[in-house]
Design a protein around this motif. Sequence first.
Motif: not given
Length: 462
Positions: A1-22
């Motif tokens: 696994m090379g360098y990936m951004t959080t968005q790229e990781l989420m696209d491949l393996y993400g289940v949930s992402w709570f950014k807390m930016d509401e």
Amino acid sequence: MGYMTTQELMDLYGVSWFKMDEATANSLIDSKGSAIATITGTLSSVIGFDGQGKAKQFNGSSQYIRLGTRVLPLGKKSIRFKIKAPIGTTYRMLINNGDWGDGTKYGDCIYLDSSGQLHWVMVNGISSLANSFYFNSDIRVDDDKWHDILLTWDGTTGDGAVKMYIDDMYNPHKTTTSGGLQTTTQFYNLIIGTTPSNMGAYLFTGILDEIEIYNKDILLVPPPVSKILLSSGDKYYSAPAVKISDVNAIPIMTSNTAPSGVASASSINTTNFQPYLAFNQTNLTTNDAWISASGATNAWIEYRFPSPRAIARYKITCRSSGEGSAPKSWSFMASNDGVNWIVLDEKSNVTEWLASETREFIFINTQSYSHYRLHVKEVFTTGFVVIAKLEMYEFLGGYTLYDLPKTSESEFLKYGSDNIVPNEILDKLKSIKNSIATLGSGKIFEHTIDMSKRQLYKITLG
């Protein structure tokens, strides 16, 4: 696994992402999955990790979040989150869908103990207090500073398959081995900020941000390194970025004169609001701060170092409520005798502060001084000044132009610039000499500008 951004990781393996930016503090959106949150109590929105976005602040007495599903996957998984918690002496639940005190209530339990250490327990559901793994950090993370946490498990019983990362995302802080697999659905739906078996107990006090859940044991890789050189004729030059310490130069003060240096102020509101309370590195209550005399909205607070220091960055933290007493306009000043002062930085009419918000200010200073003073000239609405925390950071190096060997890879990587800062003043010149003759496997991108045909005002690299 090379360098990936959080968005790229989420696209491949993400289940949930709570950014807390509401925009609404009392809502929580799953940016990746479909988890639905029910919030008990009224959470506060505060400035997020690394000064970016927003985060959720829990008061430790009546606030927690319930999700409608288990959220955490069975077996292999990664859980990443940012946390900032004050020093505590009780157990505080963070992210749970099992019962850490009852092994028959299987699931994952992440919490802080009474010593501020981070625990991750995988309860196996076989018998009371029986766990497939149970391990904790070697350091406390409730030090009122932000920490980046990553917990991973590959779902097997292999040696060191369970990993805990704290701040350093590339080298585990600790590893352990699981005594069993996780094959049975967790006992509870996910709870954030309390324990699911007794909601309202072991409540979390502090701030959480960016909770990321993955169905894989992710391995983070550093981003690729890019360096910039400047050339003129047959000469190569570099001006590396200015380096400023990440460690607060002021010790944790326990009085106006202990353990070292001297904290002072133009006035105090009462004897309960001494200057040193802005330098004790905590912001636990509304009274954990320096407060000027009533009616004194033009006031200063100062720290005198035992020996001169070159300060090039400072941070101000607003207290946990009463934002109207935060500074609106001020000068950050320095002196070597406490009489003759030089202004290092000035701010006027800044935007209003959020509760517990920390703001950072960087300026050019390579000179050492023993006295540093924050002179507040205006607040927002109240008749006094309140500073919860004032931190100062030392200049370590920079403002230097390096004359480099043309084909030295080691010096290219060591001294090459990460970026070019416009209008930066360089006050030193250093010549680097060595005998390395070839570059390695990296790539060089070169652009030539004919200075005889045009006048140069600005170079933009992108």
